[in-house]
Write a protein that holds these residues in place. Structure first.
Motif, PDB file in Angstrom:
ATOM      1  N   ASN A 111     -22.191   1.747  25.405  1.00 40.48           N
ATOM      2  CA  ASN A 111     -22.601   2.051  24.032  1.00 40.48           C
ATOM      3  C   ASN A 111     -21.507   1.578  23.082  1.00 40.48           C
ATOM      4  OD1 ASN A 111     -23.479   3.037  21.607  1.00 40.48           O
ATOM      5  ND2 ASN A 111     -23.981   5.078  22.368  1.00 40.48           N
ATOM      6  N   LEU A 112     -21.776   0.483  22.374  1.00 42.39           N
ATOM      7  CA  LEU A 112     -20.823  -0.100  21.430  1.00 42.39           C
ATOM      8  C   LEU A 112     -21.413  -0.131  20.016  1.00 42.39           C
ATOM      9  CD1 LEU A 112     -19.623  -3.107  23.615  1.00 42.39           C
ATOM     10  CD2 LEU A 112     -18.482  -0.916  23.301  1.00 42.39           C
ATOM     11  N   GLN A 113     -22.354   0.741  19.706  1.00 42.42           N
ATOM     12  CA  GLN A 113     -23.007   0.722  18.402  1.00 42.42           C
ATOM     13  C   GLN A 113     -22.057   1.188  17.299  1.00 42.42           C
ATOM     14  OE1 GLN A 113     -26.136   3.600  17.800  1.00 42.42           O
ATOM     15  NE2 GLN A 113     -25.215   5.068  19.224  1.00 42.42           N
ATOM     16  N   ASN A 114     -22.396   0.798  16.054  1.00 43.86           N
ATOM     17  CA  ASN A 114     -21.682   1.244  14.852  1.00 43.86           C
ATOM     18  C   ASN A 114     -20.201   0.895  14.877  1.00 43.86           C
ATOM     19  OD1 ASN A 114     -23.998   2.458  13.691  1.00 43.86           O
ATOM     20  ND2 ASN A 114     -23.711   4.252  15.010  1.00 43.86           N
ATOM     21  N   ASN A 115     -19.872  -0.275  15.361  1.00 43.80           N
ATOM     22  CA  ASN A 115     -18.520  -0.804  15.263  1.00 43.80           C
ATOM     23  C   ASN A 115     -18.556  -2.035  14.376  1.00 43.80           C
ATOM     24  OD1 ASN A 115     -16.604   0.765  17.154  1.00 43.80           O
ATOM     25  ND2 ASN A 115     -18.424   0.469  18.437  1.00 43.80           N
ATOM     26  N   ASP A 116     -17.459  -2.685  14.221  1.00 41.76           N
ATOM     27  CA  ASP A 116     -17.395  -3.889  13.393  1.00 41.76           C
ATOM     28  C   ASP A 116     -17.168  -5.120  14.251  1.00 41.76           C
ATOM     29  OD1 ASP A 116     -17.795  -2.648  10.924  1.00 41.76           O
ATOM     30  OD2 ASP A 116     -15.696  -1.996  10.867  1.00 41.76           O
ATOM     31  N   PHE A 117     -17.793  -5.157  15.427  1.00 41.63           N
ATOM     32  CA  PHE A 117     -17.639  -6.320  16.293  1.00 41.63           C
ATOM     33  C   PHE A 117     -18.197  -7.555  15.602  1.00 41.63           C
ATOM     34  CE2 PHE A 117     -17.780  -2.988  19.694  1.00 41.63           C
ATOM     35  CZ  PHE A 117     -16.470  -3.190  20.137  1.00 41.63           C
ATOM     36  N   LEU A 118     -17.428  -8.603  15.598  1.00 41.15           N
ATOM     37  CA  LEU A 118     -17.795  -9.851  14.923  1.00 41.15           C
ATOM     38  C   LEU A 118     -17.691 -10.997  15.920  1.00 41.15           C
ATOM     39  CD1 LEU A 118     -18.456 -11.411  12.273  1.00 41.15           C
ATOM     40  CD2 LEU A 118     -15.986 -11.613  11.929  1.00 41.15           C
ATOM     41  N   GLY A 119     -18.777 -11.733  16.115  1.00 39.99           N
ATOM     42  CA  GLY A 119     -18.757 -12.869  17.027  1.00 39.99           C
ATOM     43  C   GLY A 119     -20.002 -12.907  17.878  1.00 39.99           C
ATOM     44  N   PRO A 120     -20.100 -13.888  18.769  1.00 37.31           N
ATOM     45  CA  PRO A 120     -21.272 -13.988  19.642  1.00 37.31           C
ATOM     46  C   PRO A 120     -21.231 -12.955  20.752  1.00 37.31           C
ATOM     47  CG  PRO A 120     -19.691 -15.702  20.183  1.00 37.31           C
ATOM     48  CD  PRO A 120     -19.149 -15.002  18.968  1.00 37.31           C
ATOM     49  N   LEU A 121     -22.378 -12.742  21.382  1.00 37.06           N
ATOM     50  CA  LEU A 121     -22.436 -11.836  22.521  1.00 37.06           C
ATOM     51  C   LEU A 121     -21.643 -12.418  23.691  1.00 37.06           C
ATOM     52  CD1 LEU A 121     -26.202 -10.782  22.544  1.00 37.06           C
ATOM     53  CD2 LEU A 121     -24.256  -9.306  22.061  1.00 37.06           C
ATOM     54  N   PRO A 122     -20.788 -11.632  24.323  1.00 38.16           N
ATOM     55  CA  PRO A 122     -20.011 -12.154  25.457  1.00 38.16           C
ATOM     56  C   PRO A 122     -20.895 -12.359  26.673  1.00 38.16           C
ATOM     57  CG  PRO A 122     -19.563  -9.818  25.130  1.00 38.16           C
ATOM     58  CD  PRO A 122     -20.430 -10.235  23.990  1.00 38.16           C
ATOM     59  N   SER A 123     -20.902 -13.558  27.196  1.00 37.04           N
ATOM     60  CA  SER A 123     -21.732 -13.852  28.367  1.00 37.04           C
ATOM     61  C   SER A 123     -21.243 -13.113  29.601  1.00 37.04           C
ATOM     62  CB  SER A 123     -21.747 -15.357  28.628  1.00 37.04           C
ATOM     63  OG  SER A 123     -20.424 -15.852  28.814  1.00 37.04           O
TER      64      SER A 123
ATOM     65  N   ASN B  15     -26.196  -0.703  24.433  1.00 37.22           N
ATOM     66  CA  ASN B  15     -26.460  -0.527  23.005  1.00 37.22           C
ATOM     67  C   ASN B  15     -25.388  -1.248  22.211  1.00 37.22           C
ATOM     68  OD1 ASN B  15     -26.953   0.306  20.389  1.00 37.22           O
ATOM     69  ND2 ASN B  15     -27.435   2.412  20.961  1.00 37.22           N
ATOM     70  N   MET B  16     -25.776  -2.324  21.521  1.00 34.32           N
ATOM     71  CA  MET B  16     -24.843  -3.125  20.721  1.00 34.32           C
ATOM     72  C   MET B  16     -25.296  -3.131  19.259  1.00 34.32           C
ATOM     73  SD  MET B  16     -22.158  -4.908  21.799  1.00 34.32           S
ATOM     74  CE  MET B  16     -20.941  -6.025  21.051  1.00 34.32           C
TER      75      MET B  16
ATOM     76  N   GLU C 135     -32.360  -1.365  31.883  1.00 31.26           N
ATOM     77  CA  GLU C 135     -33.563  -0.643  31.492  1.00 31.26           C
ATOM     78  C   GLU C 135     -33.723  -0.529  29.977  1.00 31.26           C
ATOM     79  OE1 GLU C 135     -33.367   3.132  33.397  1.00 31.26           O
ATOM     80  OE2 GLU C 135     -33.372   2.310  35.431  1.00 31.26           O
ATOM     81  N   ALA C 136     -32.624  -0.519  29.241  1.00 31.67           N
ATOM     82  CA  ALA C 136     -32.690  -0.377  27.779  1.00 31.67           C
ATOM     83  C   ALA C 136     -31.685  -1.323  27.127  1.00 31.67           C
ATOM     84  CB  ALA C 136     -32.413   1.063  27.365  1.00 31.67           C
ATOM     85  N   LEU C 137     -32.156  -2.102  26.149  1.00 33.95           N
ATOM     86  CA  LEU C 137     -31.293  -3.048  25.434  1.00 33.95           C
ATOM     87  C   LEU C 137     -31.545  -2.889  23.942  1.00 33.95           C
ATOM     88  CD1 LEU C 137     -29.340  -5.458  25.291  1.00 33.95           C
ATOM     89  CD2 LEU C 137     -31.326  -6.971  25.513  1.00 33.95           C
ATOM     90  N   ASP C 138     -30.481  -2.583  23.179  1.00 36.40           N
ATOM     91  CA  ASP C 138     -30.579  -2.407  21.728  1.00 36.40           C
ATOM     92  C   ASP C 138     -29.592  -3.342  21.048  1.00 36.40           C
ATOM     93  OD1 ASP C 138     -30.816  -1.629  19.118  1.00 36.40           O
ATOM     94  OD2 ASP C 138     -30.683   0.523  19.516  1.00 36.40           O
ATOM     95  N   LEU C 139     -30.112  -4.423  20.437  1.00 37.15           N
ATOM     96  CA  LEU C 139     -29.299  -5.385  19.690  1.00 37.15           C
ATOM     97  C   LEU C 139     -29.704  -5.391  18.213  1.00 37.15           C
ATOM     98  CD1 LEU C 139     -29.394  -8.378  22.227  1.00 37.15           C
ATOM     99  CD2 LEU C 139     -27.595  -6.669  21.953  1.00 37.15           C
ATOM    100  N   SER C 140     -30.309  -4.330  17.733  1.00 36.12           N
ATOM    101  CA  SER C 140     -30.805  -4.277  16.361  1.00 36.12           C
ATOM    102  C   SER C 140     -29.656  -4.203  15.354  1.00 36.12           C
ATOM    103  CB  SER C 140     -31.736  -3.072  16.184  1.00 36.12           C
ATOM    104  OG  SER C 140     -31.060  -1.872  16.496  1.00 36.12           O
ATOM    105  N   HIS C 141     -29.985  -4.517  14.091  1.00 39.20           N
ATOM    106  CA  HIS C 141     -29.024  -4.459  12.981  1.00 39.20           C
ATOM    107  C   HIS C 141     -27.804  -5.333  13.265  1.00 39.20           C
ATOM    108  CE1 HIS C 141     -30.860  -1.033  10.734  1.00 39.20           C
ATOM    109  NE2 HIS C 141     -31.389  -0.808  11.913  1.00 39.20           N
ATOM    110  N   ASN C 142     -28.059  -6.622  13.559  1.00 41.59           N
ATOM    111  CA  ASN C 142     -26.986  -7.586  13.774  1.00 41.59           C
ATOM    112  C   ASN C 142     -27.321  -8.869  13.039  1.00 41.59           C
ATOM    113  OD1 ASN C 142     -24.675  -6.729  15.659  1.00 41.59           O
ATOM    114  ND2 ASN C 142     -26.462  -5.936  16.769  1.00 41.59           N
TER     115      ASN C 142
END
Length: 874
Positions: free
Chosen positions: A7-19, A31-32, A56-63
């Motif tokens: 769970n990494l939501q609500n942070n200020d991560f900036l950049g592409p998704l790490p492969s 949750n990203m 089972e669950a992937l959340d990439l919303s609000h990016n």
């Protein structure tokens, strides 16, 4: 790793998704959301072979994710366990209804994610109509397509209910849903939330909604629903939110609503409902469910009796404030920004420096009066990009030997670049070349332009040379001449003379095209007596650009309270004016041009004010007509193309036909026949400029620029969106210069093409001769400038056509949008005319009229307006 939840939501991560996350074999919940992740979703995460097989669950919303449906949403077989997929509020785009399995995203999702129960792709940039693949995901419990760009047709929406029986949440807001709400909606007995806002739904709300006993949210705002509110809604004991505002609902508010003991929001305004809000809702905080506060109820207080409503028109006890905006320019003699007369400033002396804006686009948009011997422009590979922010490498040199390099750097579309060589002036002739990248090989060239910079050769501020527009020049005689000026906006704030006592400012904000200005911190708590104004009104400055036509809008909102803390009636003002130079002669223009609106009007009292609307009959000449002016569409003075050099432009229509039927007197090569409704046409000039290469339908106008001595035309059948280049339907080559030898005449046919227009330069002036004028008439209505009271449009009548054969049509609701607000335009109808300018010498007249009737949404005060437009051909 054995990590199962990340769970990494609500942070200020900036950049592409790490492969590297694709190596986490045990990961089940990732949750990203609510970060600043950009670029595409790496293929290594979802392609076959990915190790995220237990996800089972992937959340990439609000990016800030991008990509399109062909490379972002194909989700391979590795994610078969996925039950929840959230991608809302990103920048993913692409068509969703492509018939090929490769990019049909719902087909791919239903095929590869068989266990999916939650799908959220809302607030993205898709296009197209919902395909059948959506209805194959029978396990779905949550479906959110709101504001995604995905559209429903009248056939697909009724199929949602029987084919998705397990739905618990459905959001299709702003999805172009048409037709009526099906009665089968009552079969979704597990449904907890249904949101169908801002669609085109018609008919009545079915009584079967009363069967949705688990429902806690029902939102149908801003549709075309009619009839009464079903009493069966009173059966929805779990309901907390009911939004029915901005519909054409009629009748009495059901007393059964009083039994909705959990209700928190009830919005019924902008309708024709009458009656009384049940007292049980107002006394809810004293009922058995004491934990529930009095709900937020909003109604039309003129029509509905309500003892606990919250609405801007309900009981303000004579507490009124006013706000307005004025604009003053810094370098013009006029006193206000709305009266600036824009002219193209001519350069009178050798320039010491010039600044160009990189507008992007092809040579076709050039607009200058230079002699064709001095100005040359050529496009390659479709020309420079046009999207703001896209970059190109631009070089600017002299044309003698290229030894003077004025500029060589990367420039983004919309930015400026400078041409200067201090302490020397700019050479008489320069070359601007635009490249795809810093690799200046020929295959990377997008456009090259040569023109004269000496001021005795008709050089004006705002001249366009291909993708470059002159926006600043400096010389000794005139100094600095620029398209930019500073505008000061001052906000006038006062308390109405009718206010009963001192008022205190709560907030003051202004929204503009260029940003938002908030003066709340400076003015909060400031006291005004009745009739008193702020002695030091707040102000802000903007830099405005007269090189483009811009409708500048300043929307200001002022809130205040009285000495008892009760809110005053909110004041608002919309101040608008147009700046900029009219579009060049070969660009379609609208007629007549609206006068600038610049007198702010205090917010009217809806109790005493009728609505104020402006009927519009808009006339647009899409092509031809010489002056491109609806008021006087002139017949061509010549049907034969004759000039020194090449024509500035030629216009053809794809009619279909064979070589034998050609009517031109020119001897030209032609083979084959093309008579399909849709073909691919490629046209290449003698100097290898690609003038046209795209899918073309019968009747399409083919507007060509960059003409030289001759052109080759190839017409192909379209196969899977591409030309079948191995089997051309028709090929031909013919002369395209405006000489006696070429003998180009209006209405000449060359195989499947007919010549309908040519543009030539004579004595440094551009003339366009057309066989036809393509005219579009738009009937519409807006609020009058300065009015902020919404108006419900109840009827529209429009009549139009030739003066000897007028056709009348009467229209009634539902309309979309309706009611209309300060920023809305309601278009009733559009008519297209093709005027033959070669059918004789008699004068033909056309007239069009629109009459609109509306009423204030808060009561039955009516308003009317009439607009007309005439066209004369002669």
């Amino acid at each position: 790793t054995t990590l199962t939840k990340l769970n990494l939501q609500n942070n200020d991560f900036l950049g592409p998704l790490p492969s590297e996350i694709g190596l986490m074999k045990s990961l089940r919940d990732w949750n990203m959301s609510n970060n600043h992740v950009f670029n595409k979703i790496p293929a290594s995460l979802w392609q076959d072979g990915s190790q995220l097989q237990n996800l089972e669950a992937l959340d990439l919303s609000h990016n800030l994710l991008t990509g399109d449906t062909s490379d972002t949403l194909l989700f391979g077989a590795s994610w078969k366990k996925l039950t929840s997929l959230r991608l809302g509020k990103n920048f993913i785009r692409g068509k969703v209804d492509d018939s090929t399995s490769k990019i049909n995203i719902f087909g791919a999702i239903s095929r590869n994610l068989p266990n999916l129960e939650e799908l959220d792709v809302s607030s993205n940039f898709f296009s197209g109509t919902v395909p059948n693949g959506l209805l194959d995901m029978r396990n779905l419990k949550v479906l959110n397509l709101g504001k995604s760009g995905i559209k429903f047709d009248s056939r697909s929406f009724p199929n949602v209910t029987p084919k998705l029986p397990h739905l618990e949440q459905l959001d299709l807001s702003d999805c172009n849903v048409k037709g009526s709400i099906p009665s089968t909606i009552g079969l979704l007995n597990q449904l907890k939330s249904i949101v169908l806002d801002s669609n085109l739904l018609e008919g009545q709300i079915p009584s079967e909604v009363g069967n949705l006993v688990a429902l806690n949210e029902l939102s149908l705002r801003s549709n075309r629903l009619i009839g009464s509110v079903p009493v069966e809604i009173g059966n929805l004991n779990a309901l907390t939110t009911l939004h029915l505002e901005y519909n054409a609902l009629t009748g009495t508010i059901p007393t059964e609503l009083g039994g909705l003991v959990h209700l928190k929001e009830l919005y019924l305004y902008g309708t024709f409902l009458e009656g009384t809000i049940p007292l049980s809702l107002c006394d809810m905080d004293q009922a058995n469910t004491s934990s529930i506060d009095t709900p937020n109820i909003r109604v039309d207080c003129d029509e509905v009796v309500c003892h606990c409503c919250h609405h801007p028109t309900c009981d303000y006890d004579q507490c009124y404030v006013n706000v307005g905006a004025i604009c003053t320019p810094d370098k013009y003699s006029t006193e206000d920004c709305g009266s600036i007369a824009v002219t193209k400033t001519r350069c009178e002396d050798t320039p010491l420096a010039q600044v160009f804006r990189y507008t992007g686009g092809t040579c076709e948009q050039s607009d200058n009066l230079q002699n064709p011997d001095f100005f040359q422009c050529f496009d390659f590979q479709g020309g420079p990009p046009v999207n703001a922010g896209e970059t190109s490498f631009i070089t600017v040199t002299d044309i003698k030997d290229g030894s003077i390099i004025y500029h060589a750097n990367t420039v983004a579309v919309g930015d400026e670049f400078t041409v200067a060589d201090p302490p020397f002036g700019v050479e008489a002739n320069i070359n601007i070349t635009i490249w795809r990248s810093t690799n200046t090989s020929m295959h990377n060239m997008l456009q090259t332009v040569v023109f004269n910079t000496i001021c005795d050769q008709n050089l004006f501020l705002m001249d366009r040379f291909g993708a470059s527009q002159l926006v600043v020049f400096v010389n000794e005689q005139q100094g600095l001449q620029s398209v930019f000026f500073n505008a000061t906006f001052t906000l006038i704030v006062d308390s109405s003379i009718s206010s009963n006592g001192t008022v205190f400012i709560e907030s003051l904000t202004s929204n503009t095209n260029h940003g938002k200005f908030n003066f709340t911190d400076d003015l909060h708590g400031w006291a005004l007596e009745p009739g008193e104004s702020l002695t030091k009104p707040p102000s802000f400055e903007l830099v405005l650009d007269i090189s483009v036509v811009t409708n500048n809008v300043v929307s200001t909102i002022l809130t205040a309270r009285d000495s008892a803390g009760k809110p005053c009636q909110m004041a608002s003002d919309i101040f608008s004016f147009t700046t900029g130079l009219a579009l060049p002669p070969n660009v379609p223009t609208r007629d007549p041009t609206s006068a600038p609106t610049r007198t702010p009007v205090p917010t009217p009292d809806p109790e005493d004010t009728s609505c104020a609307i402006r009927a519009i009959v808009d006339c647009i000449v899409l092509n031809g007509g010489l002056l491109l002016d609806c008021n006087n569409i002139a017949r061509p003075t010549s049907t034969k193309c004759l000039t020194v050099g090449y024509p500035r432009g030629l216009g053809f229509i794809y009619r279909g036909g064979d070589c034998v039927s050609s009517t031109t007197s020119q001897t030209f090569n032609c083979e084959g026949s093309a008579d399909l409704d849709e073909v691919w046409i490629t046209i290449i000039s003698e100097n290898s400029n690609i003038l046209w290469s795209r899918i073309t339908t019968r009747g399409t106008i083919i507007d060509l620029r960059g003409i030289d001595n001759a052109m080759e035309v190839s017409i192909y059948e379209v196969v899977n969106g591409r030309p079948d280049i191995n089997n051309p339907l028709q090929t031909m080559s013919f002369a395209s210069s405006c000489t006696e030898t070429s003998d180009l005449n209006l209405l000449d046919t060359f195989g499947a093409l007919e010549l309908i227009e040519f543009s030539v330069v004579v004595n440094y002036r551009l003339f366009t001769m057309s066989a036809f004028a393509f005219v579009e008439i738009v009937y519409a209505v807006q609020l009058q400038s300065g009015s902020s009271l919404p108006a419900y449009v109840s009827e529209a009548k429009h009549v139009g056509g030739p003066n000897n054969n007028q056709v009348q049509n009467t229209l009634h609701p539902p309309f979309d949008p309706n009611p209309i607000g300060p920023k809305d335009t309601l278009e009733f109808a559009t008519e297209s005319l093709v005027l033959n300018l070669l059918d004789g010498s008699t004068t033909t007249g056309y007239s069009f009229e629109l009459e609109v009737r509306a009423r204030n949404v808060f009561h039955n005060r009516y308003c009317d307006d009439i607009a007309s437009q005439e066209i004369t051909v002669g």
